[in-house]
Each structure stands twice: as C-alpha cells, then as structure tokens.
Design a protein around this motif. Sequence first.
Motif, mmCIF file in Angstrom:
data_model
loop_
_atom_site.group_PDB
_atom_site.id
_atom_site.type_symbol
_atom_site.label_atom_id
_atom_site.label_comp_id
_atom_site.label_asym_id
_atom_site.label_seq_id
_atom_site.Cartn_x
_atom_site.Cartn_y
_atom_site.Cartn_z
ATOM 1 N N ARG A 142 0.845 -1.184 0.000
ATOM 2 C CA ARG A 142 0.000 0.000 0.000
ATOM 3 C C ARG A 142 0.881 1.234 0.000
ATOM 4 O O ARG A 142 2.058 1.163 0.336
ATOM 5 C CB ARG A 142 -0.910 -0.001 1.233
ATOM 6 C CG ARG A 142 -1.986 -1.090 1.144
ATOM 7 C CD ARG A 142 -2.885 -1.011 2.327
ATOM 8 N NE ARG A 142 -2.256 -1.840 3.366
ATOM 9 C CZ ARG A 142 -2.644 -1.901 4.610
ATOM 10 N NH1 ARG A 142 -3.645 -1.177 5.024
ATOM 11 N NH2 ARG A 142 -2.046 -2.680 5.469
ATOM 12 N N GLU A 143 0.302 2.348 -0.323
ATOM 13 C CA GLU A 143 1.064 3.586 -0.384
ATOM 14 C C GLU A 143 1.711 3.880 0.975
ATOM 15 O O GLU A 143 1.040 3.904 2.007
ATOM 16 C CB GLU A 143 0.139 4.742 -0.768
ATOM 17 C CG GLU A 143 0.903 6.018 -1.062
ATOM 18 C CD GLU A 143 -0.021 7.132 -1.525
ATOM 19 O OE1 GLU A 143 0.232 8.265 -1.133
ATOM 20 O OE2 GLU A 143 -0.983 6.839 -2.256
ATOM 21 N N GLY A 144 3.011 4.042 0.971
ATOM 22 C CA GLY A 144 3.736 4.351 2.191
ATOM 23 C C GLY A 144 4.016 3.150 3.082
ATOM 24 O O GLY A 144 4.580 3.284 4.154
#
Length: 180
Positions: free
Chosen positions: A34-36
């Motif tokens: 996931r993002e980050g």
Amino acid sequence: RVIAKGVRKIPSSRGGHLEPCTLVSVTLSESKPREGAQAALYAGKIETEEYFHKLREDADAFARACGHVRLFHTLFETGQAAPDIFDALLGAWRQYPTLSHTKRIVMDASLSLRMIHTAGIVPDMRLWNTNTTKDKSPAVIKYLTENPTHAARIALSDEDANLLHGSMRDLIARTTMVYS
C-alpha cells in the motif's frame, strides 16, 4: 518477518503448530504493498513436520534447545540464512534426549562454537582465563572449533564437563557482550 493472524484465538488452526523447537512447513502469502507501506508476509497453511516429543518430555534437553534458539537470535539478524546451523540444531534436538549429562555439555559447546563461527565472530581467547592447570576446557574448545562435527567423540569426566560448561558460558557471555 511473517505475520500469523489469529494464532492466539482458541479455535486457531495455526497456534498449536507455532511453538518453540517445532519443525513446521508454512505456506506464505504476500500482501499487496500500500502507499507508504511495504508488502507484508502472512502465514497461510501451517503443518507440523516434527514436534520433538522426546525433547519436550526432558526438561533439561528442552531448556538447552531453547538456549540455543536464544543464542541464534542474539547472533543473527532476522531473515539471515544459516542452513548449516539449522541442520545442526535439528540434529541436536533429535539427539539431546538420548545423551548423558556430560555429552549434552559437549554438544552445547559444539553448537555454540559453530553458531559463533558462522556469525563471523572469532572469540578472543586471551580475554578468558580458567586459572587452573587441570582444566581441559581450552583444549576441548579448540578441538571443537576446528572439528565441530566431532562432539560425540569427546569423553569427559563430570568434573571436566562442568568446567567446560562454565567456560563456555563465560566465553559466550563475553562474545555476545562485545558483538551485540
């Protein structure tokens, strides 16, 4: 690192398999990143391959096995491969319940020295002095360092085995203190 969701729940099919000193086969699945955040590994199907019943029934043998697991975690990084140590630990876990007290001490010394050597650490033997001329520990430690698979060949009296046990405990404490 692997996440084993739900292992603490009573009806968990995974929890009973994930115990110290148990050989298991695990199917891993990876989450989508996931993002980050990084992708995570999750334990799926877990099957016990070997439970080491005799090891668990012998409190002394099980304590020794757990001590080697702790030493491994002290010397090696998470995820670091050490297949020779893995094979040596499995062999020791199978043999411990059948060994006499003195042979267990020699096996402990052999495994500890093998782990220290595989971790790339060379203990400074000058830091360690037994202060007794009758102590065979330095010779045994030198022999096991050079011949780690020959632990079963060494025969020691109870007194010599106890001296070896104390010497190894001191050597490991000094080594892990310097390198951890």
